[in-house]
Design an enzyme around this catalytic site. Structure first.
Site, mmCIF file in Angstrom:
data_model
loop_
_atom_site.group_PDB
_atom_site.id
_atom_site.type_symbol
_atom_site.label_atom_id
_atom_site.label_comp_id
_atom_site.label_asym_id
_atom_site.label_seq_id
_atom_site.Cartn_x
_atom_site.Cartn_y
_atom_site.Cartn_z
ATOM 1 N N GLU A 1 0.885 -1.172 0.000
ATOM 2 C CA GLU A 1 0.000 0.000 0.000
ATOM 3 C C GLU A 1 0.914 1.211 0.000
ATOM 4 O O GLU A 1 1.572 1.512 0.987
ATOM 5 C CB GLU A 1 -0.916 -0.018 1.225
ATOM 6 C CG GLU A 1 -2.139 0.882 1.063
ATOM 7 C CD GLU A 1 -1.896 2.313 1.498
ATOM 8 O OE1 GLU A 1 -1.325 3.085 0.684
ATOM 9 O OE2 GLU A 1 -2.262 2.659 2.620
ATOM 10 N N CYS B 1 -2.854 8.866 3.077
ATOM 11 C CA CYS B 1 -2.767 8.496 1.664
ATOM 12 C C CYS B 1 -4.103 8.612 0.945
ATOM 13 O O CYS B 1 -4.147 8.577 -0.289
ATOM 14 C CB CYS B 1 -2.208 7.089 1.521
ATOM 15 S SG CYS B 1 -3.005 5.873 2.579
#
EC number: 1.2.1.19
Length: 474
Positions: free
Chosen positions: A246, A280
């Site tokens: 990720e 994010c």
């Protein structure tokens, strides 16, 4: 503050070089912690490998009970964890306690339940005289690398599914923000068998590399930057390890003319700047249709200007500092480069805050163009850009014209358009008329350079298993 590491069920001191851990709200050193040595990394992995022989064969019920106990002790020590997170990360204390701790507890409780629901396909006869079954088995030792923006939350996302599936874990939190992970080590050691959870401390080069490259590690899970992901994938390629990545994002926020502007302003004020923008999935790349562009910029600028930066222990603080001096300089440089284009206008913010700590003013930039670096590159700070667009086709192309593919949102009252645009967006998650909402039952993960693999949900649990076929002749 608990500063020892967990290796094979024992709290031990590192044998390597000492590293300072800072309070980003003041710039002061909180303490120094010794890194683990290469020998200690090896010992942790070998302890996990030895523990896997038994832990991997435990029942889902037994694993669930351990996860539930861990959830309970985190909840009982919620104030302690929140204070550590606030001091080490600069998060507003009320946000850490009220927002993050309940979500962290829920992650462990969700995967405790999910562990008991993970099944292979029922047995069947696909060849005469033979019965086949599909098993989902744990892989073995998982090396997990957690980031500095949500240290305890990301530790939970790494540990819970891996342990629920029957793996053993060696976790390395960021050397910038290790304190909550080390506190977790203290509490977990009396819940799980020795070696099932190991928690280390150190930098990527000195600890991360020998950990992820260890021959007995079967899987590496990372939440971090694209550069770190590229390095780990390259570093582990020769051993063909499974990797789970990720790697950040640059979320497009598509606002059509018919959107509820007040809802957009409220949403971006919250979801673009939460955790000082160090997220994010932050709502940081706005595309506003030209009919509402000027109104949105004006209203959003006024709203962002009211955001309060301040001391993490102040109940009125909405934004704390950035995580480190180095990151403050990166964010500042990105905004200065945007200013230098000549066509980007600073609506509010755009500068470091005077005084101690690593504070950057909440910033809104208008007039950004599709090819500008501020639109294309992740800033990871309290900085939001706004770009005008003409029509649906153009904005979908612009939104997808990005190396990232983690999160996105669409703001419109047209249900058909919402479905149509959502179906075309190349992002792991698309929200409609909201942003940033996460639940343990739904998967979180990206596409393109944002990585692959899912956190949370049953899909996340499956990522920590291997599918096996067993055939019995009779």
């Amino acid at each position: 503050m608990q500063h020892k590491l967990l290796i094979n069920g024992e709290l031990v001191s590192g044998e390597g070089e000492k590293q300072p851990v800072y309070n980003p709200a003041t710039g002061d050193v909180l303490l120094e912690i010794a890194e683990v040595s290469a020998e200690q990394v090896d010992a942790a992995v070998r302890a996990a490998d030895a523990a896997f022989a038994e832990w991997g064969q435990t029942t889902p019920k037994a694993r669930a009970e351990c996860l539930l106990k861990l959830a309970d002790v985190i909840e009982e020590n919620g104030q302690v964890f929140a204070e550590l997170e606030s001091r080490n990360c600069g998060k507003p204390l009320h946000s850490a306690f009220n927002d993050e701790i309940p979500a962290i507890v829920d992650v462990f409780r969700f995967f405790a339940g999910a562990a008991r629901c993970l099944n292979g396909l029922a047995a069947g006869e696909y060849l005469e005289g033979h019965t086949s079954m599909i098993r989902r088995d744990p892989l073995g030792v998982v090396a997990s690398i957690a980031p500095w923006n949500y240290p305890l939350m990301m530790a939970a996302w790494k540990l819970a599914p891996a342990l629920a599936a029957g793996n053993c874990v060696v976790l390395k939190p960021s050397e910038i923000t290790p304190l909550t992970a080390l506190k977790l080590a203290e509490l977990a050691k009396d819940i799980f068998p020795a070696g099932v959870i190991n928690i280390l401390f150190g930098r990527g080069k000195t600890v991360g590399d020998p950990l992820t490259g260890h021959p007995k590690v079967r899987m590496v899970s990372l939440t971090g930057s694209i550069a770190t992901g590229e390095h780990i994938i390259s570093h582990t390629a020769s051993s063909i390890k499974r990797t789970h990545m990720e790697l950040g994002g640059k979320a497009p926020v598509i606002v059509f003319d018919d959107a509820d502007i007040e809802a957009v302003v409220e949403g971006v004020r919250t979801f673009g700047y939460y955790n000082a923008g160090q997220d994010c999935t932050a709502a940081c790349r706005i595309y506003a249709q030209k009919g509402i562009y000027d109104t949105l910029v004006e209203k959003l600028g006024a709203a962002v200007a009211t955001l309060k930066s301040g001391a993490p222990d102040d109940e009125s603080t909405e934004l704390g500092p950035l995580s480190s001096l180095a990151h403050l300089e990166r964010v500042s440089k990105a905004v200065e480069e945007a200013k230098a284009t000549g066509h980007i206008k600073v609506i509010t913010g755009g500068e470091k805050r005077k005084g101690n700590g690593y504070y950057y003013a909440p910033t809104l930039l208008a007039g950004a163009l599709q090819d500008d670096a501020i639109v294309q590159k992740e800033v990871f700070g309290p900085v939001v850009s706004v770009t005008p667009f003409d029509n649906e086709e153009q904005v979908v192309n612009w939104a997808n014209d990005s190396q990232y593919g983690l999160a996105s949102s669409v703001w419109t009252k047209d249900v058909g358009r919402a479905h149509r645009v959502s179906a075309r967006l190349q992002y792991g998650c698309t929200w409609v008329n909201t942003h940033f909402m996460l639940v343990s039952e739904m998967p979180h993960g990206g596409q393109k350079l944002s990585g692959y693999g899912k956190d949370m949900s049953l899909y996340g649990l499956e990522d920590y298993t291997v599918v096996r076929h067993v055939m019995v002749k009779h």
